[in-house]
Design a protein around this motif. Structure first.
Motif, mmCIF file in Angstrom:
data_model
loop_
_atom_site.group_PDB
_atom_site.id
_atom_site.type_symbol
_atom_site.label_atom_id
_atom_site.label_comp_id
_atom_site.label_asym_id
_atom_site.label_seq_id
_atom_site.Cartn_x
_atom_site.Cartn_y
_atom_site.Cartn_z
ATOM 1 N N LEU A 227 0.757 -1.225 0.097
ATOM 2 C CA LEU A 227 -0.005 0.026 0.003
ATOM 3 C C LEU A 227 0.904 1.336 0.019
ATOM 4 N N THR A 228 0.676 2.259 -0.992
ATOM 5 C CA THR A 228 1.446 3.276 -1.095
ATOM 6 C C THR A 228 0.604 4.522 -1.128
ATOM 7 N N HIS A 229 0.820 5.571 -0.409
ATOM 8 C CA HIS A 229 0.130 6.825 -0.549
ATOM 9 C C HIS A 229 0.824 7.816 -1.561
ATOM 10 N N ILE A 230 -0.375 8.271 -2.576
ATOM 11 C CA ILE A 230 0.210 8.903 -3.448
ATOM 12 C C ILE A 230 -0.287 10.290 -3.180
ATOM 13 N N PRO A 231 0.664 11.491 -3.066
ATOM 14 C CA PRO A 231 0.390 12.786 -2.697
ATOM 15 C C PRO A 231 -0.573 13.529 -3.810
ATOM 16 N N PRO A 232 -1.271 14.347 -3.450
ATOM 17 C CA PRO A 232 -2.079 15.139 -4.239
ATOM 18 C C PRO A 232 -1.388 16.154 -5.258
ATOM 19 N N ALA A 233 -1.829 16.280 -6.402
ATOM 20 C CA ALA A 233 -1.239 17.149 -7.244
ATOM 21 C C ALA A 233 -1.718 18.699 -7.156
ATOM 22 N N VAL A 234 -0.815 19.493 -7.129
ATOM 23 C CA VAL A 234 -1.317 21.070 -7.093
ATOM 24 C C VAL A 234 -2.353 21.216 -8.103
ATOM 25 N N PRO A 235 -3.452 21.826 -8.069
ATOM 26 C CA PRO A 235 -4.167 22.233 -9.181
ATOM 27 C C PRO A 235 -3.455 23.390 -9.877
ATOM 28 N N PRO A 236 -3.694 23.429 -11.140
ATOM 29 C CA PRO A 236 -3.019 24.593 -12.052
ATOM 30 C C PRO A 236 -4.035 25.825 -12.106
ATOM 31 N N ALA A 237 -5.038 25.917 -11.310
ATOM 32 C CA ALA A 237 -5.809 27.051 -11.308
ATOM 33 C C ALA A 237 -6.715 27.036 -10.013
ATOM 34 N N PRO A 238 -7.527 27.972 -9.506
ATOM 35 C CA PRO A 238 -8.567 27.821 -8.601
ATOM 36 C C PRO A 238 -9.453 26.661 -8.571
ATOM 37 N N VAL A 239 -9.732 26.040 -7.472
ATOM 38 C CA VAL A 239 -10.540 24.942 -7.440
ATOM 39 C C VAL A 239 -11.822 25.403 -7.413
ATOM 40 N N LEU A 240 -12.581 24.898 -8.618
ATOM 41 C CA LEU A 240 -14.254 25.375 -8.607
ATOM 42 C C LEU A 240 -15.197 24.226 -8.108
ATOM 43 N N ASP A 241 -14.770 23.154 -8.739
ATOM 44 C CA ASP A 241 -15.606 21.934 -8.072
ATOM 45 C C ASP A 241 -15.106 20.559 -8.321
ATOM 46 N N SER A 242 -15.672 19.717 -7.845
ATOM 47 C CA SER A 242 -14.794 18.364 -7.771
ATOM 48 C C SER A 242 -15.647 17.359 -8.544
ATOM 49 N N ASN A 243 -16.481 17.808 -9.801
ATOM 50 C CA ASN A 243 -17.453 17.006 -10.529
ATOM 51 C C ASN A 243 -16.344 16.450 -11.601
ATOM 52 N N GLY A 244 -16.375 15.286 -11.793
ATOM 53 C CA GLY A 244 -15.632 14.433 -12.715
ATOM 54 C C GLY A 244 -13.978 14.116 -12.590
ATOM 55 N N ALA A 245 -13.724 14.715 -11.322
ATOM 56 C CA ALA A 245 -12.369 14.533 -10.853
ATOM 57 C C ALA A 245 -11.777 13.049 -10.893
ATOM 58 N N GLY A 246 -13.060 12.155 -10.373
ATOM 59 C CA GLY A 246 -12.495 10.567 -10.066
ATOM 60 C C GLY A 246 -12.467 10.161 -11.613
ATOM 61 N N ASP A 247 -13.578 10.504 -12.526
ATOM 62 C CA ASP A 247 -13.372 10.032 -13.698
ATOM 63 C C ASP A 247 -12.009 10.313 -14.494
ATOM 64 N N ALA A 248 -11.678 11.609 -14.390
ATOM 65 C CA ALA A 248 -10.338 12.128 -14.750
ATOM 66 C C ALA A 248 -9.150 11.395 -14.334
ATOM 67 N N PHE A 249 -9.174 10.849 -13.031
ATOM 68 C CA PHE A 249 -8.208 10.299 -12.495
ATOM 69 C C PHE A 249 -8.201 8.644 -12.938
ATOM 70 N N ALA A 250 -9.343 8.045 -13.250
ATOM 71 C CA ALA A 250 -9.343 7.010 -13.827
ATOM 72 C C ALA A 250 -8.920 6.981 -15.237
ATOM 73 N N ALA A 251 -9.085 7.962 -16.098
ATOM 74 C CA ALA A 251 -8.750 7.910 -17.469
ATOM 75 C C ALA A 251 -7.271 7.995 -17.598
ATOM 76 N N ALA A 252 -6.651 9.010 -16.736
ATOM 77 C CA ALA A 252 -5.139 9.069 -16.801
ATOM 78 C C ALA A 252 -4.537 8.046 -16.319
ATOM 79 N N PHE A 253 -5.052 7.323 -15.224
ATOM 80 C CA PHE A 253 -4.377 6.384 -14.716
ATOM 81 C C PHE A 253 -4.247 5.113 -15.745
ATOM 82 N N LEU A 254 -5.294 5.089 -16.511
ATOM 83 C CA LEU A 254 -5.420 3.809 -17.452
ATOM 84 C C LEU A 254 -4.379 4.484 -18.673
ATOM 85 N N TYR A 255 -4.371 5.678 -18.915
ATOM 86 C CA TYR A 255 -3.541 5.804 -19.795
ATOM 87 C C TYR A 255 -2.053 5.594 -19.669
#
Length: 300
Positions: A227-255
């Protein structure tokens, strides 16, 4: 066997109506004035994963059930605009839809129209088999009637991933997905003991990688029994909302995973894409591109 597609995304097509509210939970009142407007756009979990994969240069095909209705037209238009192949099976009950209440701090409450999850007959077996056999990998959403396709998908030889979202670790509905996939994503939101749930998924199923996203805390990766902890990435701009963040994570991981990167590096890709998604308004459907993703990895 020819694998013309990198990824077949199964299920999760639909439409969201976005309502920005003063706070969550929303106190009772007879009415509210929504200054930012109320907007409807195509894009639910399968759509966002497909768009994320496509933006990263992978060949994607999306299969789901859509109604002959305005919501279905929005989904079809989104796929045409983004160059994502779509096979739409007729759904008499209508296209999946939801209302998302979004607070100023970016939190979200989703209200799903359960009347449109009623499915008769499911996906045509021949269609599922042909598209899966032509794909290197299948990402299966937990929407209906995807569970019925899992045994058939395994027979095609394609690897499988799924996202259990905010599973509590107990609801039996999620278990067939968790145990059939080679890569399992889920959120820590409803888990009392994330490591225990992750190890149970790996022990009882066939997953070689389990990833639990933890929002601003990053993610937890279980691979090779470590089990490994992966630190969070710094958002490139102000955070607006979390909608779709998990889907984006999954897509980039699969890439990363499909390009034979290590699970850890793939998870780093995921945190970067998830952070990017948090800077995109809920009213839009957008995803990080390959050049930007790789540039941000290089800059770490």
């Amino acid at each position: 066997m020819s694998r013309d597609n990198d990824v077949l995304v199964l299920g999760g097509a639909g439409v969201d109506t976005i309502v920005y509210v003063p706070r969550l939970p929303l106190p009772y009142a007879d009415s509210y004035m929504i200054e930012q407007g109320i907007r409807t756009r195509a894009g639910q979990t399968g759509d966002f994963v497909a768009l994320g994969l496509g933006a990263l240069g992978l060949r994607v095909h999306h299969l789901d059930m859509l109604g002959d209705d305005p919501e279905g037209d929005l989904v079809r238009a989104l796929h045409r605009e983004r160059g994502i192949a779509l096979t739409a099976v007729p759904q008499p009950a209508g296209t999946k839809r939801a209302v998302n209440l979004v607070s100023p701090d970016g939190r979200r409450l989703s209200l799903y129209d359960a009347s449109r999850t009623v499915v008769e007959g499911g996906f045509p077996k021949d269609t599922v088999q042909a598209l899966a056999a032509a794909s290197r990998h299948v990402h299966v959403t937990i929407t209906q009637p995807c569970a019925d396709t899992l045994p058939l998908l395994r027979e095609t030889g394609a690897t499988i991933s799924t996202d259990l979202h905010d599973w509590d670790g107990e609801n039996p509905y999620h278990e067939p997905f968790a145990h059939a996939a080679d890569v399992v994503f889920l959120s820590t939101t409803a888990l009392a003991d994330p490591e225990r749930t992750m190890r149970r998924i790996a022990d009882r199923g066939r997953a070689e990688v389990v990833v639990a996203t933890a929002g601003a805390k990053g993610a937890y990766l279980l691979a090779d029994d470590e089990l490994t902890h992966i630190p969070p990435a710094v958002p490139p701009a102000p955070v607006l909302d979390s909608n779709g963040a998990g889907d984006a994570f999954a897509a980039a991981f699969l890439y990363g995973w499909l390009n034979r990167e290590t699970p850890r590096r793939s998870a780093v890709y995921g945190t970067i894409a998830g952070a990017h998604a948090c800077t995109v308004p809920s009213t839009e459907a957008d995803a990080i591109g390959r050049d930007e993703l790789l540039a941000r990895v290089t800059g770490l």
